[in-house]
Each structure stands twice: as structure tokens, then as C-alpha cells.
Enzyme design. Structure first.
Site, PDB file in Angstrom:
ATOM      1  N   GLN A 166      38.460  39.168 -65.334  1.00  0.00           N
ATOM      2  CA  GLN A 166      37.892  38.388 -64.811  1.00  0.00           C
ATOM      3  C   GLN A 166      38.680  37.576 -63.648  1.00  0.00           C
ATOM      4  O   GLN A 166      39.790  36.817 -64.079  1.00  0.00           O
ATOM      5  CB  GLN A 166      37.125  37.217 -65.761  1.00  0.00           C
ATOM      6  N   GLY A 167      38.301  37.638 -62.461  1.00  0.00           N
ATOM      7  CA  GLY A 167      39.156  36.895 -61.411  1.00  0.00           C
ATOM      8  C   GLY A 167      38.678  35.585 -61.035  1.00  0.00           C
ATOM      9  O   GLY A 167      37.938  35.503 -60.174  1.00  0.00           O
ATOM     10  N   TYR A 168      38.753  34.545 -61.802  1.00  0.00           N
ATOM     11  CA  TYR A 168      38.336  33.095 -61.528  1.00  0.00           C
ATOM     12  C   TYR A 168      39.485  32.301 -61.323  1.00  0.00           C
ATOM     13  O   TYR A 168      39.732  31.788 -60.255  1.00  0.00           O
ATOM     14  CB  TYR A 168      37.538  32.587 -62.759  1.00  0.00           C
ATOM     15  N   SER A 169      40.297  32.032 -62.270  1.00  0.00           N
ATOM     16  CA  SER A 169      41.287  30.901 -62.268  1.00  0.00           C
ATOM     17  C   SER A 169      42.292  31.494 -61.298  1.00  0.00           C
ATOM     18  O   SER A 169      42.749  32.230 -61.057  1.00  0.00           O
ATOM     19  CB  SER A 169      41.952  30.649 -63.739  1.00  0.00           C
ATOM     20  N   SER A 190      42.967  37.670 -68.210  1.00  0.00           N
ATOM     21  CA  SER A 190      43.095  38.590 -69.398  1.00  0.00           C
ATOM     22  C   SER A 190      42.907  40.021 -69.244  1.00  0.00           C
ATOM     23  O   SER A 190      42.080  40.354 -68.316  1.00  0.00           O
ATOM     24  CB  SER A 190      42.078  38.018 -70.366  1.00  0.00           C
ATOM     25  N   GLU A 243      38.420  19.024 -71.723  1.00  0.00           N
ATOM     26  CA  GLU A 243      38.055  17.864 -70.808  1.00  0.00           C
ATOM     27  C   GLU A 243      37.139  17.964 -70.117  1.00  0.00           C
ATOM     28  O   GLU A 243      36.251  17.322 -69.862  1.00  0.00           O
ATOM     29  CB  GLU A 243      39.285  17.332 -70.323  1.00  0.00           C
ATOM     30  N   GLU A 282      29.609  34.254 -71.427  1.00  0.00           N
ATOM     31  CA  GLU A 282      30.786  34.159 -71.957  1.00  0.00           C
ATOM     32  C   GLU A 282      30.953  33.496 -72.959  1.00  0.00           C
ATOM     33  O   GLU A 282      31.590  33.491 -74.060  1.00  0.00           O
ATOM     34  CB  GLU A 282      32.059  33.855 -71.043  1.00  0.00           C
ATOM     35  N   SER A 331      39.183  23.655 -69.590  1.00  0.00           N
ATOM     36  CA  SER A 331      39.686  23.097 -70.546  1.00  0.00           C
ATOM     37  C   SER A 331      38.767  22.188 -71.585  1.00  0.00           C
ATOM     38  O   SER A 331      37.452  21.889 -70.643  1.00  0.00           O
ATOM     39  CB  SER A 331      40.736  22.188 -69.853  1.00  0.00           C
TER      40      SER A 331
END
Length: 375
Positions: free
Chosen positions: A126-129, A161, A360, A244, A358
């Protein structure tokens, strides 16, 4: 008159018959913080599952699934856990990108990408962050532009990951020059084995490296490998997060149940279970895991799925702290840098409330989008 086996009975019998021979030593391998364990045998197991029709149970039959009901899918996950079968290496393909392709993909995309996922032949990441777009995913800066019949991608992803063992990556990137925030993003399907893609493992406190940095320097993918419309990537990306954080966590809970059982076993051996405070924490952990399962069964893609992510990540971090507590003083010592299973669980679970959004940020999403509170 003989009645046909239920899916639960069929799964139980099949697992008992097949977790033998070459796969006998695969039992219990893998899971959060332990993805380095037995990758090759787990990959072979994934393909064995696919060949026998035990992957992608909820998918339509025409795409390799069984069109299984939610109850049958839950039954399979439970039997899988009871059999101590290895953690799945294809869970990102089956649980995240597969359902997203089913929802947004063209027939050509479904025909190309779904069968290899079902068979266990292609693994996904998964290429998100990004360094400046973690929980604030709308700040994505990785860019892509069309050059002829290909997208050309440049940028960096982080905390990816299993990128080091993946064949494909679904990449959220900015494809409209000058666009900001949620607008101008596209969701591209990008092959990993090509010039212009560099994977650098990130060594964690546990000494393992299941997370990675991924650098795209002119990497390419075919023009048709955009999922949904160009510029509509945010909507597609949010749908993936719903998968997810929803029912797909039932598979994740296989590892959680195994970890909790280990914590209880150690508590009984060390005498920690005789401490009324620790005993109360053990019982509470078991009850909360049951609540997690029930919540996953009712979760739908969308903002409410943030509840699932917030719940499991906070629970797993508490389990890590409990894992240290039941070891008593011995949990504070690691021999020559070596970690036991419960020490590794404690250290790895510190990341749970940070990655994949996160705690938050999840609380903000729940407050604003689910409860309708002001920003």
C-alpha cells in the site's frame, strides 16, 4: 440421508488434512511484528489455499471467490485461527486492493488483477504514507504524469508494509499540477519490479524490517492502470481504508487471539495470573477482543470504520503492555539483544496507534464525520 458439510466443517477438515507434511512447521508463523517468519513456506501455503478455493471467499464466483456469506467468512477465520494456521501473506491483496478493484475497477482490470490475487501469485503493498503525509494523507506529494501511454511516477512513500516482497503497489499520487489537498489525486496500480523503484527496509526496535521506504524515480505503469477516474483518487483511497478497517480485521484477529493465548499461558506459568489486578486485566483483554470481533462484523466502509482502527490499535498496545507485566522482572531483560515473543509484541505494538492513521486523527474523523461535531 446425508447432509452436505457446512463451510465451517469443510474448512476444519481441510485444514486438519493440509497443515501436515511440508506445511506442518508453518503453524503459528507470521503476524504483526513477525512477518519475517517463514515467508517462503507461507507463500507456498497461500498458493495452496488459492488452488483449493480457500482465498477470497466473499468475492463473486466469477472472480474466483465463493460468494460466501459474512457468517461463512467468519466461520472460516475462526477455524483458521483454531488450526493455528500461518498468518496470510496475501492479506493486502485479498482484503484491501481486491475489494477496491471489485468496486471501482473496469472489467479489464478485474480480469487482469483479481485472478493472481486469488491464486496467491501476486502480492501487494500500500503506497499511501509519505514523510510529510502520514496521518494527514491529503498532503500527498508523490507526483505522476502521463507520457504517451504510461504514467511516470516520482516521489517517496514510507512505512510501506511488505514492499520488499510485493509484486505490485497501489499508489496514491498527485496527477493534476497545482492541485492541493484532496483534489487532483489518482490511484495508480504500479509494478514493483522495474527500474525507478527502490525499496529500503526500515529497521524497527524489534530488529525486524517489515516496513519500508519506497522511492519512485521515473517509475512507470500503463495508462489504463488507474483505478477509478484520474483525479478521483481520494474517494477510491478512502474506500480502501474502509475495507482495511472493517471486516478484513477478522483475519488480523487470528494473530491477536494467538498472542493473547500466549500472554495468558505465561501469566499462569509465572504466577502473574494470581495477582487480582493482572487477572482483571487479562479478563478485560479477552472481553475486549470479543467486542472487537463483533464490531468488525457490523462495520461498513466509511467514517465509522475509523472506530475499528482506533479500537484494535489501542487494544493491541494495551496487550503489549500486559505482555510485559505478566513476565514480571524477567520481561525487562533481553539477552544480547535477543527478544522473546512477548517482548517483541510489546515493542512492535507501540507503532499500532501511529500507522494506518494515528489515534488522534481517528478521533477527529469519528467526531467530525460520524458524530457531526464542529472541527
Amino acid at each position: 440421508m446425508a447432509f452436505p458439510l457446512s463451510l465451517r466443517e469443510e474448512a476444519r477438515a481441510w485444514l486438519a488434512a493440509n497443515l501436515t507434511g511440508d506445511f506442518a512447521h508453518a503453524r503459528g508463523l507470521g503476524g504483526p511484528g513477525r512477518e519475517h517468519e517463514g515467508h517462503e513456506v507461507r507463500l507456498a501455503w497461500e498458493r495452496h489455499l488459492g488452488k483449493a478455493g480457500w482465498t477470497c471467499l466473499g468475492w463473486p464466483v466469477e472472480y474466483g471467490g465463493r460468494d460466501a456469506s459474512l457468517a461463512d467468512q467468519v466461520a472460516f477465520h475462526e477455524e483458521y485461527a483454531l488450526a493455528d494456521a500461518p498468518a496470510r501473506v496475501g492479506h493486502i491483496g485479498e482484503g484491501l486492493i481486491g475489494p477496491t478493484i471489485l468496486e471501482f475497477g473496469t472489467e479489464a482490470q478485474k480480469a487482469r488483477f483479481l485472478p493472481p490475487i486469488q491464486r496467491g501469485d501476486e502480492l501487494w503493498c500500500q503506497g499511501y504514507s509519505e514523510p510529510e503525509a502520514g496521518s494527514d494523507l491529503a498532503n500527498v506529494q508523490t507526483k505522476a504524469h502521463l507520457a504517451g501511454d504510461e504514467w511516470v511516477i516520482t516521489g517517496q512513500k514510507v512505512w510501506t508494509s511488505l514492499a520488499h516482497v510485493s509484486d505490485w503497489c497501489f499508489v496514491l499520487c498527485r496527477t493534476e499540477a497545482g492541485s492541493q489537498r484532496h483534489r487532483g489525486l489518482s490511484y495508480l496500480l504500479v509494478p514493483m519490479d522495474q527500474p525507478g523503484v527502490e525499496v529500503r527496509p526500515i529497521v524497527q526496535m524489534t530488529g525486524t524490517s517489515e516496513f519500508n521506504e519506497v522511492f519512485f524515480d521515473g517509475a512507470r505503469t500503463a495508462a489504463e492502470n488507474v483505478l477509478g477516474a484520474p483525479g478521483d483518487g481520494w474517494r477510491v483511497a478512502m474506500a480502501t481504508l474502509g475495507y482495511e478497517r472493517g471486516v478484513s480485521t477478522l483475519g488480523q484477529q487470528i494473530g491477536f487471539r494467538r498472542e493473547l493465548a500466549r500472554v495468558i499461558e505465561v501469566a499462569e506459568r509465572t504466577g502473574a495470573a494470581d495477582d487480582p489486578v493482572l487477572r482483571d486485566r487479562l479478563v478485560r483483554s479477552w472481553l475486549e477482543l470479543e467486542i472487537m470481533r463483533l464490531n468488525a462484523l457490523r462495520a461498513d466502509p466509511g467514517p465509522v470504520a475509523s472506530i475499528a482502527k482506533l479500537y484494535w490499535s489501542e487494544w493491541h498496545r494495551r496487550l503489549g503492555e500486559l505482555a510485559q507485566a505478566v513476565q514480571l522482572k524477567s520481561g525487562l531483560v533481553a539477552r544480547a539483544g535477543e527478544l522473546n515473543d512477548l517482548q517483541r509484541l510489546y515493542l512492535f505494538s507501540r507503532a499500532d496507534t501511529i500507522y494506518a492513521g494515528s489515534s488522534e486523527i481517528q478521533r477527529n474523523i469519528i467526531a467530525e464525520r460520524t458524530l457531526g461535531l464542529p472541527r
